[in-house]
Design a protein around this motif. Sequence first.
Motif, short mmCIF file in Angstrom:
data_model
loop_
_atom_site.label_atom_id
_atom_site.label_comp_id
_atom_site.label_asym_id
_atom_site.label_seq_id
_atom_site.Cartn_x
_atom_site.Cartn_y
_atom_site.Cartn_z
N GLU A 1 0.83 -1.21 0.00
CA GLU A 1 0.00 0.00 0.00
C GLU A 1 0.87 1.26 0.00
OE1 GLU A 1 -2.54 -0.40 3.34
OE2 GLU A 1 -3.72 -2.05 2.49
N SER A 2 1.95 1.22 0.76
CA SER A 2 2.85 2.38 0.80
C SER A 2 3.53 2.58 -0.55
CB SER A 2 3.91 2.17 1.88
OG SER A 2 4.86 3.22 1.88
N LEU A 3 3.98 1.49 -1.16
CA LEU A 3 4.62 1.59 -2.48
C LEU A 3 3.61 2.04 -3.54
CD1 LEU A 3 6.84 -1.62 -2.42
CD2 LEU A 3 7.64 0.74 -2.38
N THR A 4 2.35 1.61 -3.41
CA THR A 4 1.32 2.04 -4.36
C THR A 4 1.10 3.55 -4.28
OG1 THR A 4 0.20 -0.11 -4.21
CG2 THR A 4 -1.09 1.75 -5.04
N ARG A 5 1.08 4.07 -3.04
CA ARG A 5 0.94 5.53 -2.88
C ARG A 5 2.14 6.26 -3.48
NH1 ARG A 5 -1.10 3.98 2.24
NH2 ARG A 5 0.96 4.30 3.18
N ASP A 6 3.34 5.76 -3.22
CA ASP A 6 4.54 6.39 -3.79
C ASP A 6 4.53 6.32 -5.31
OD1 ASP A 6 5.38 6.86 -1.22
OD2 ASP A 6 6.75 5.15 -1.13
N LEU A 7 4.08 5.17 -5.84
CA LEU A 7 4.02 5.01 -7.29
C LEU A 7 3.01 5.98 -7.91
CD1 LEU A 7 5.07 3.35 -9.69
CD2 LEU A 7 3.26 1.69 -9.24
N ASN A 8 1.85 6.12 -7.26
CA ASN A 8 0.84 7.06 -7.77
C ASN A 8 1.35 8.50 -7.73
OD1 ASN A 8 -0.95 4.96 -8.23
ND2 ASN A 8 -1.98 5.19 -6.25
N GLN A 9 2.04 8.84 -6.65
CA GLN A 9 2.59 10.20 -6.54
C GLN A 9 3.66 10.44 -7.61
OE1 GLN A 9 3.99 10.54 -2.52
NE2 GLN A 9 1.92 10.65 -1.64
N ALA A 10 4.48 9.41 -7.85
CA ALA A 10 5.51 9.55 -8.88
C ALA A 10 4.88 9.71 -10.26
CB ALA A 10 6.44 8.34 -8.85
N ARG A 11 3.83 8.91 -10.51
CA ARG A 11 3.13 9.04 -11.79
C ARG A 11 2.52 10.43 -11.94
NH1 ARG A 11 -0.12 3.38 -11.33
NH2 ARG A 11 1.49 1.96 -12.17
N GLN A 12 1.89 10.91 -10.86
CA GLN A 12 1.26 12.23 -10.91
C GLN A 12 2.31 13.31 -11.16
OE1 GLN A 12 -0.88 13.21 -7.36
NE2 GLN A 12 -1.87 15.00 -8.25
N ALA A 13 3.46 13.18 -10.50
CA ALA A 13 4.52 14.16 -10.71
C ALA A 13 5.03 14.11 -12.15
CB ALA A 13 5.66 13.88 -9.74
N GLN A 14 5.13 12.90 -12.70
CA GLN A 14 5.59 12.77 -14.09
C GLN A 14 4.59 13.40 -15.05
OE1 GLN A 14 5.93 8.76 -15.44
NE2 GLN A 14 6.79 9.31 -17.44
N ILE A 15 3.30 13.12 -14.81
CA ILE A 15 2.27 13.69 -15.69
C ILE A 15 2.26 15.21 -15.58
CG2 ILE A 15 -0.22 13.86 -16.05
CD1 ILE A 15 -0.41 10.92 -15.15
N THR A 16 2.38 15.72 -14.36
CA THR A 16 2.40 17.18 -14.16
C THR A 16 3.58 17.80 -14.89
OG1 THR A 16 1.34 16.91 -11.99
CG2 THR A 16 2.49 18.99 -12.43
N GLN A 17 4.73 17.12 -14.79
CA GLN A 17 5.92 17.63 -15.48
C GLN A 17 5.73 17.62 -16.99
OE1 GLN A 17 9.48 15.51 -14.54
NE2 GLN A 17 10.78 16.76 -15.88
N GLU A 18 5.14 16.54 -17.52
CA GLU A 18 4.92 16.48 -18.96
C GLU A 18 3.95 17.56 -19.42
OE1 GLU A 18 3.58 12.52 -19.59
OE2 GLU A 18 5.59 11.62 -19.46
N ILE A 19 2.87 17.79 -18.63
CA ILE A 19 1.92 18.84 -18.98
C ILE A 19 2.59 20.21 -18.96
CG2 ILE A 19 -0.16 20.05 -18.21
CD1 ILE A 19 -1.25 17.35 -17.26
#
Length: 303
Positions: free
Chosen positions: A267-285
Amino acid sequence: MPANLRELRDRKASVSTIKKLTRAMELIAASRIVKAQQRAQAAGPYARELTRAVSAVATFSNVDHPLTTEKPNPKRAAVLLITSDRGQAGAYSANVIREGERLHQLLREDEKEIVSFLSGRKGIAYYHFRQREVAESWSGDSDAPSFARAREIADALIESFLTPTEEGGVDEIHIVFTRFVSMLTQRPDVIRLLPLEVVEGEEAPAADDVLPLYEFEPSAEEVLDGLLPKYVASRIHYCMLQAAASELANRQRAMKSATDNAQDLIESLTRDLNQARQAQITQEISEIVGGASALADASAGSE
């Protein structure tokens, strides 16, 4: 894929695999502990009736048998330590080894030399690592001990007890094992096996229990010769069955705890993974918006 995202995904997949393994081991231990409890309970009536028979012979015949006679000034004591063959059982083996060390300290304070007998690979490894001398050892069936193995151990201990001390024998024998109280409670325990004390522990007759009257054929001494080795083997088997049930209960709890910890980590890794994905998407946008603004500014300047 960025290295951070790939690393998080790999870690999550690895922990998920571990969780599947620990969950399977938990279920296996849970299924086997029922059989272990049934075996321990089934051995109880036989042990109690054998205790009654031995008590009757010892009470109604004034026979001094070698296995029931206290030796004057005992100098050597044998200790049978019952541990597990495998790990993943929490502090099960560590607790019984610690109880064995406590018994060793008490025996040394009485100025007694200790002769070690071991059952279970964990105890064998502990003594081997510390380069301690071992008289005999057995392994391979800690979670499902057979009466044949208990009889083999009993024969070795009885032979050592009947051997004179000056020839390498012992004056008394103790067993260190884990007593199964309930699924939540398993307690390291020590009993003295020889010289025989037939009124000891849970198997002793009640205070108001009337012993049956026996007639001994051909003699009480020969009856004791036949009964006492069986009694010793029965007690050893009972201790081994108690230890087996305790081992499986500890393994089930340990594997459940490992499974729960793996789930928390997933669950902790899933949260970290989602945050990393969100940061990547934000950076791409942000990069796309920045690129679009730059193109718009360039077009406005050219006009």
